[in-house]
Design an enzyme around this catalytic site. Structure first.
Site, mmCIF file in Angstrom:
data_model
loop_
_atom_site.group_PDB
_atom_site.id
_atom_site.type_symbol
_atom_site.label_atom_id
_atom_site.label_comp_id
_atom_site.label_asym_id
_atom_site.label_seq_id
_atom_site.Cartn_x
_atom_site.Cartn_y
_atom_site.Cartn_z
ATOM 1 N N ASP A 1 -6.701 -2.289 3.067
ATOM 2 C CA ASP A 1 -5.680 -3.259 2.691
ATOM 3 C C ASP A 1 -6.006 -4.661 3.189
ATOM 4 O O ASP A 1 -5.276 -5.603 2.901
ATOM 5 C CB ASP A 1 -4.323 -2.838 3.253
ATOM 6 N N ASP B 1 -1.611 -0.709 5.851
ATOM 7 C CA ASP B 1 -1.898 -0.202 7.183
ATOM 8 C C ASP B 1 -3.369 0.057 7.438
ATOM 9 O O ASP B 1 -3.765 0.246 8.566
ATOM 10 C CB ASP B 1 -1.124 1.087 7.432
ATOM 11 N N ASP C 1 0.866 -1.154 0.000
ATOM 12 C CA ASP C 1 0.000 0.000 0.000
ATOM 13 C C ASP C 1 0.915 1.219 0.000
ATOM 14 O O ASP C 1 2.094 1.105 0.340
ATOM 15 C CB ASP C 1 -0.845 -0.079 1.275
#
Lengths: 333, 1222
Positions: free
Chosen positions: B859, B855, B424
């Site tokens: 995700d 995080d 990410d």
């Protein structure tokens, strides 16, 4: 500050958790390889020579008698001979002594193709019964030789005891009998603990097929050394068992006469019977294997050492040469 | 800033995370709290009336997350254990060993099995105990409940439905509550839902007007309402019910509900009525079972075990055939034909003999499958994760006080084989912190800061630049600029002070930021739609142009040093028009009127759009500025161009009419506004440009560098726009100008044109065709380059909309093939679902081991879809961490996690597993050889106890020690030579070749051990001429075997610690101690006194030296030759560093971002002269996935910065580290 430390989740340092335990990091360098080979070679060859000379000094006489002891009329059908109780089974063999046999001389019988280590055979015994007079009914593993026709427990029960070897040997040389001592042929531990001194044979070889030797019911098992020797089951289908000891020397080139009571039926399964006379040394009887193994391993090691030295000379590789790293040889694209 | 809208509006399917969930659940393999069908009917809750509620028998508020209780522990635990095939196998074998076919007594198999089960059950019990304790702390935490007009503190577990409770600021809600009253005016309270969905922004909840007054206990005790509501369910964002109060029915929705697990913020306290308790609360009903993952190595292990089982069957078959042939009447001494006990050896029925022999032999050879393997592996992995990974000081982040956390111990070795990392962006690679870093005004560049990338460049030139910590640096959030020439009015002495003034004014005026708080530079806080904007306004403030108030028509700026140094004056600007930013326009303008009537249009935007609209002339400035833009872009900075235009009143008036018209038009308003804007945004004068640093997480570029040298490919999957994503990819060194870049974007004119026509079917078709063509074109080109000799690296950039079509089954293989040939891939504007899809594409399609790191809640999908999921902890919410397998505080810790822990775990596990095979195979083979000598009867060679303790005592501990302590090279070398990791990716240490080699050695060693041991068995072995029996021989053989097998382990070790020697020596010693005692105690066994008998012979000693050496000579030769001719990389590295002492205590030092000389050299290489960059680094605004979703679904959800609720939802930055739950 205290407060801060209390809340901190910082792991506590320890060599273990940080995986920094002091360690010896051996690297198998050519030096190490060569040195190890040479060391092994240098150690093994002398040991091997020692063991081999010891084994070489042992005099061993082996005489196969199972075929020779069948009269010619029965050679086609040895079973009818061995199973006929009316025929006298005595058989005399004369053996030349090539080298002087120094007392103590050990008399062995050797059986071949006899599966003492067959599972059914090994299992078929009762150690409790052998040891303890009260456990005479403990025959549950002894099948099929557990009870006689009157349903009384057989002591000692089981196939092993039942098939006790029953050939006997009488040795004489120059017309003089040589006594074979039958005491002290079993391991002491067997006599002391495994075979009870108050356990007497009972109902043994009484009915049905008789497998082998009978036992004197007046002698406790702890003194029946032939039984003890027999019942320490052999590891392989070819095995020797100690028959007795001769405590006098036999000179070289003498001829010894052995009077054999050829009772034991090995003809049915094609087993062989051999009589073995042997002296011993510190490694026991004739045992070339250990010595040879040591010598050949030592030899191979020295040979490998030489090979590695040659390789070291002709195809050296510098230790820690970065050009051997795979990414230096074929860069990652 | 994600998702507040959804929860406020109660599941507006367009823009809320519910939509995300639904779309995820539809993909079936990702589960994010599936919405369960509701129970029929409704529940009626009588508030403040325990007796009335008593009838309904609601569940209590105590929760239990334990798997077992005292009674169910044994049956359930055992059931769980026997669900494993291996345990079931051994159970079967144990059962078999109770039957007469068994050659071994039951203890042989029962003891190891029970030991294994015992250890596993103890572990289960321990874990459950921890859960129980956790439950207890939660159940016993206290909450204020209304009793007799007073607040009484009672534990959570005693709470009942209908109770009135008071929750204080920062406290957790003990159950699902109906909000009655709050100390805030208007009955409003703020809650944080990080525990539920990982979102840290505050959500607003508002009580019904009727209940606002029930704040004080006296008043609250009068409250007698009746709540009728839905049955408990797990939908977090919906709630329907009615409150019947004084015979009035008032509807209640999710806006009045406070969910268990959330906590109260910015509110002194609230009063609420309990609706759902305990396991019926939404959070508990949502408790998701994270699908347990198994590592690839373990799956490979299963195959090997299956093979072993095949070998076992073959061995049994050979033995059984032999047995059927052997049984014969002629062995009269065996009395085989008397079927006294069983049919096992009945020569008349050889088929039965055959069948029974198979069972016999299976029981006999069962140790070929190592029983303690799984439990040992589990133990090793458990210690690896709890003691090593969790305690690694290198992975401890002191700023957030977060150590690494292995949430599962299943996947340690998987970390050593990762080939693809999906990352990410925001929060993972970047800090989501925009800092004003540099600027260029009138061709002059300002700002002395250097980015990490520039530092590398400088080092290449031999300069050693240390990050300056100059005292005059004005640093605050969003401003990291250091240049005295512009500060404190010094700009007045610059060559172009007027331009500077315009620059600052543009920054202070042209934006959509809202000021909040007291109007002083220190205390005022800016609320902006994007952190870029906040950074720009903050910069203006620091330059002395303090924007402090906004009204719908005016902007108030406190300007310093304008007329003369030190003079401060408040100036107001009338904002006439705001031309908003959007992704097509890539610019934003404001028309304002100065106090003196001057009309100015300030504009900021991407360099491309601004340059197109500049007035002609002044080419020198444009050229210099462009060069500077390129410099900034190269340095990974985000740039914006600033321009202005003076307007005459006439021009403005005539334009404004058109603008008003457009604004009030009902159809195509957006497009018309854009067109109108074009009319005035022209003939601009360039002021300069700004460079904002999208602050990377610490050490990200060097981490990525290291990882890519390790052969790991990194893909960035982000919700951001293409430009932002490219920018970050540059900053992270994922992309550089030497690479061939393939860009597949939906932001092309052709697509936009089709889109403007608005026909959905046509759009879809058109994009599909475009994507297909693009893909094929790129693929061909990629193949060409890959097969060519240029060695050029490739990179692929694709946006979410194109990805949607590219993931179509028809195109999927092309996409996969293309992306696999690229060294880096960037997917931008992708939805959480697409992130998961891409991950799965590589996982399934390419069959490579994947790792996802992220995080946020968005995700979760990809974290669960990858082989290994890593969550970034210590920053935002917990959702990603809760779904992950490992949690680390910083992206850069991946180096340690993968290159150190992963690699070691992989190496160790490979060693452990192969050693287990080796030792059990060797053991079983000696047994197998013996079968041939026993008439195939299945007689065992070894005593029962030897066999059962072989696995669990005599060879158990050393292998665990190796599994924990073996290191080929130390941690710093692992990171210094990341290429060593390649061997894990290639699975070099546990493949069929390795297993085959091992099997050969096993056969060799078993032959040696067995044959050497029996070779002398016929002759007398003492000078007393006595003969050894089978148990003596087997004891001698077993002694040799134990020594051989243990020494073999030492030969496999790279490091030998004290513990290695102790465990290996201890194991051999344990055997001797055991046999000394055993052969004394069990008189009825064949083994009675064997060892003492043996020790009286010279033979034993000769054999005990000879056999291990001969058996291991083969290994020694192999290892020596292998090292000499085909050294592994790690062996070379060992040799290179063989004289270096181990650095002890290195972990105590703070690990910063220092580069090792090697890394510096790498940087220098990476920065060798090359083609001039055309990348200028425009990037602005990160709308995130949510608004992308909105646009995709045809629902426009423009971001309105001055949205009141949004302002309220801004979370005050708490200074203290996040307090963990309870």
């Amino acid at each position: 500050m205290d407060q801060k430390n209390k809340n901190s989740k910082k792991p506590v340092y320890s060599k273990f958790s940080q995986q920094e335990l002091p360690a010896w990091k051996p690297i198998l360098t050519p030096g190490w390889v060569i040195a190890s080979y040479i060391t092994i070679g240098a150690l093994f060859i002398p040991i091997g020579l020692l063991a081999w000379t010891a084994s070489d000094s042992v005099v061993e006489i082996v005489d196969r008698y199972d075929e020779a002891c069948v009269p010619d009329d029965f050679s086609k059908n040895p079973q009818s001979y061995i199973q006929n109780p009316n025929i006298k089974k005595t058989c005399t063999r004369s053996i030349k002594v090539p080298k002087k046999l120094v007392a103590p001389i050990f008399v062995y019988y050797q059986l071949e193709n006899f599966y003492q280590n067959h599972r059914r055979f090994v299992k078929s015994r009762s150690d409790k019964q052998l040891r303890d007079v009260k456990a005479e009914n403990d025959t549950k593993f002894c099948l099929p030789v557990a009870y006689d026709y009157d349903n009384k427990p057989i002591v000692p029960c089981g196939l092993i005891a039942w098939s006790l070897f029953n050939d006997t040997y009488k040795i004489s040389t120059r017309g003089k009998d040589i006594s074979i001592e039958k005491k002290g042929i079993a391991w002491k531990s067997d006599a002391k603990a495994k075979f009870g001194s108050n356990v007497y044979p009972k109902n043994f070889q009484k009915d049905g097929l008789i497998g082998g030797a009978t036992l004197d019911e007046s002698i406790p098992l702890s003194e029946q050394e032939d039984l003890m020797v027999w019942m320490r089951t052999a590891a392989l289908p070819t095995f020797r068992k100690l028959y007795g000891k001769i405590n006098t020397d036999i000179e070289a080139h003498d001829t010894i006469k052995v009077e054999i009571q050829n009772n034991y039926n090995t003809y049915k399964f094609g087993g062989r019977k051999k009589l073995v006379l042997s002296t011993t040394t510190w490694i026991g009887g004739k045992n070339d294997f250990v010595g040879m193994a040591y010598i050949s391993v030592g030899g191979i090691c020295l040979f490998m050492a030489i090979n590695f030295i040659l390789l070291y000379v002709f195809r050296p590789r510098r230790l820690g040469d970065p050009s051997y790293l795979s990414w230096n040889r074929h860069p990652i694209t | 800033m994600k998702g507040w809208r959804g929860s406020r509006q109660g599941g507006d399917s367009a823009s809320s995370p519910v939509a995300v969930e639904r779309s995820l659940t539809s993909s079936s393999s990702i589960r994010l709290g599936r919405v369960q069908p509701q129970a029929p009917g409704h529940r009626t809750v009588f508030c403040n009336d325990r007796d009335a509620n008593h009838l309904a028998k609601y569940k209590g508020n105590a929760v239990s997350t334990t798997k077992y209780n005292v009674i169910t522990f044994l049956p359930k635990g055992l059931y769980e254990q026997f669900r494993r095939v291996a345990n079931l196998y051994f159970l079967t074998i144990s059962c078999l060993s109770f039957t007469p076919v068994s050659p071994v007594s039951p203890i042989t198999n029962v003891i190891p099995l029970s030991l294994v089960l015992f250890v596993s059950l103890v572990k289960e019990a321990f874990e459950d105990w921890k859960r129980l304790q956790n439950d207890m702390t939660i159940n016993n935490s206290c909450v204020d409940v209304l009793q007799e007009q007073r607040w009484e503190s009672i534990p959570w577990k005693k709470l009942q439905v209908g109770d009135i409770v008071r929750v204080k600021q920062d406290g957790f809600f003990p159950a699902d509550l109906l909000l009655l009253a709050s100390t805030n005016p208007d009955g409003v309270c703020y809650t944080e839902t990080a525990n539920l969905d990982g979102e840290t922004n505050l959500k607003i909840r508002k009580a019904l007007e009727k209940t606002w007054d029930y704040v004080a206990p006296e008043k609250a005790s009068e409250f007698k309402g009746e709540i009728q509501c839905e049955q408990p369910n797990n939908s977090l964002y919906t709630f329907t019910g009615n409150l019947i109060l004084q015979k009035q029915t008032i509807p209640i929705g999710p806006n009045q509900i406070l969910l268990r697990g959330c906590n109260l913020r910015n509110t002194e306290y609230i009063v609420g009525a309990v609706i759902f308790t305990g396991h019926e609360t939404k959070v508990m009903m949502n408790a998701m079972n994270v699908p347990s993952k198994r590592s690839t190595l373990e799956r490979k292990l299963d195959k090997v075990i299956a093979t072993l089982f095949g070998v076992l069957l073959c061995m049994c078959l050979i033995g059984a055939i032999g047995s059927a042939v052997f049984v014969n009447k002629k062995y009269h001494y065996l009395e085989l034909w008397i079927s006294g006990d069983s049919q096992q050896f009945n020569p008349r029925n050889r088929f039965v003999v055959f069948v029974l022999s198979i069972f016999t032999l299976i029981t006999l050879y069962s140790p070929i499958i190592p029983i303690s393997l799984y439990v040992s592996i589990e133990m090793i992995k458990f210690i690896q994760s709890t003691k090593f990974i969790n305690n690694d000081l290198h992975m401890y982040h002191s700023e957030t006080n977060t150590p690494a956390l292995a949430r599962t111990s299943n996947l340690n070795e998987e970390l050593g084989q990762v080939e693809y990392i999906f990352s990410d962006k925001t929060g993972t690679l970047t800090r989501n912190l925009m800092e004003f870093f540099k600027c260029s005004i009138g061709g002059e560049t300002y700002g002395t800061g250097v980015t990490e990338i520039e530092m590398g460049a400088a080092r290449r030139n031999g300069l050693n630049i240390k990050e300056k910590t100059a005292s005059n640096t004005a640093r605050e959030k969003g401003f990291n600029f250091d240049d005295a020439r512009l500060m404190h009015g010094a700009w007045r002495n610059e060559p172009n002070p007027d331009m500077c003034k315009e620059f600052f004014r543009c920054l202070a005026i042209c934006h959509t930021v809202l000021p909040e708080g007291e109007e002083t530079p220190e205390k005022l806080r800016y609320q902006a739609a994007s952190p870029d904007e906040a950074a720009l306004v903050t910069a203006a403030k620091n330059f002395g142009f303090f924007f402090y108030r906004r009204t719908p028509t005016m902007i108030y700026v406190r300007e310093s040093h304008v007329e003369k140094i030190g003079k401060v004056q408040d100036v107001t600007y009338e904002i006439l028009n705001v031309l908003e930013f959007n992704s097509t326009r890539k610019r934003q303008s404001v028309v304002c009127r100065y106090g003196d009537g001057r009309l100015v249009l300030y504009c900021k935007g991407a360099d491309t759009v601004i340059y197109e609209r500049l007035a002609s002339g002044n080419d020198e400035l444009k050229k210099i500025s462009r060069e500077q833009l390129e410099q900034y872009g190269e340095a990974g900075l985000r740039t914006l161009c600033l321009a202005y235009r003076n307007l005459s009143p006439e021009t403005y008036e005539s334009w404004n009419e058109k603008f008003i018209q457009a604004k009030s038009s009902l159809r195509d308003r957006e497009r018309k506004l854009d067109e109108v804007a074009e009319l005035i945004e022209k003939d601009l004068t360039l002021i300069g440009c700004t460079a904002i640093e999208d602050k990377l997480q610490e050490g990200v570029p060097s981490c990525i560098e290291t990882l890519s040298r390790a052969g790991i490919k990194i893909w960035v999957l982000t919700g951001d726009k293409l430009e932002t994503a490219i920018n970050i990819a540059y900053a992270c060194k994922l992309i550089n100008n030497d690479m061939k870049q393939f860009v597949i974007s939906s932001e092309t004119d052709a697509i936009r044109e089709v889109e403007s026509r608005g026909d959905q079917v046509e759009i879809a078709q058109f994009i599909r065709e475009t994507v297909k063509n693009e893909l094929q074109k790129c693929h061909e080109e990629a193949q060409h380059i890959v097969h060519g000799s240029t060695g050029q690296k490739l990179s692929l950039l694709i946006d979410g909309k194109c990805l949607m079509y590219a993931l179509d089954p028809n195109l999927r293989s092309t996409l996969l093939s293309l992306s696999l040939s690229c060294s880096s891939v960037v997917c931008c504007r992708v939805s959480p679902l697409q992130k998961a899809q891409v991950t799965r594409l590589v996982r399934k399609g390419a069959n490579k081991i994947t790792l996802s790191i992220g995080d946020g809640a968005n995700d979760v999908g990809m974290i669960q879809a990858a082989h290994v999921g890593v969550g970034i902890s210590g920053m935002e919410g917990m959702q990603a961490v809760m779904a992950s397998d490992f949690a680390i505080a910083q992206f850069r810790f991946l180096t340690d996690l993968l290159l150190v822990h992963g690699r070691w775990s992989y190496l160790r596990l490979c060693k452990v597993v192969s050693y287990f095979f080796y030792k059990n195979l060797t053991f079983t083979l000696t047994q197998f050889w013996y079968t041939f000598q026993t008439g195939y009867s299945g007689q065992r060679f070894y005593d029962d106890w030897f066999q059962s303790l072989y696995n669990v005592i005599f060879t158990a501990l050393p292998v665990i020690i190796v599994g924990l302590l073996d290191k080929d090279v130390n941690a710093s070398l692992s990171k210094k030579y990341p290429q060593l990791y390649k061997q894990g990716i290639d699975n070099a240490f546990f493949n069929w070749k390795v297993v085959g080699t091992l099997a050969c050695f096993s056969v060799y060693q078993s032959v040696i051990v067995y044959n050497f041991a029996i070779a002398s068995s016929t002759t007398g072995l003492t000078s007393a001429g006595k003969i050894l029996g089978v148990w003596d021989i087997s004891t001698a053989a077993f002694t040799c075997l134990v020594i051989t097998v243990n020494l073999r382990l030492l030969m496999m070790c790279n490091t030998v610690t004290r513990w290695h020697s102790i465990s290996v020596g201890g194991s051999i010693l344990a055997w001797f101690i055991f046999i000394f005692i055993y052969s004394l105690v069990f008189v009825n066994k064949g083994t009675y006194f064997t060892i003492y008998v043996l020790m009286s012979t010279a033979y034993l000693y000769l054999l005990a030296i000879l056999v291990p050496i001969v058996a291991l000579l083969g290994d020694f030769l192999y290892q020596g030759a292998q090292r000499w001719f085909y050294p592994y990389d790690y062996q070379i590295v060992q040799e290179i560093h063989r004289h270096e002492p181990e650095s002890i205590g290195a972990g105590l030092l703070e690990v910063g971002n220092q580069l090792t000389p090697e890394e510096e050299r790498r940087y220098a290489f990476a920065l060798l002269p090359r083609e001039r960059s055309k990348h200028t680094g425009f990037a602005f605004d990160s709308p995130g996935y949510e608004s992308f979703f909105a646009t995709q679904q045809g629902v426009s959800a423009p971001q309105k910065p001055w949205d009141v609720i949004r302002r309220a939802s801004m979370k005050p930055k708490s200074k203290s580290p996040r307090t963990s739950r309870h």
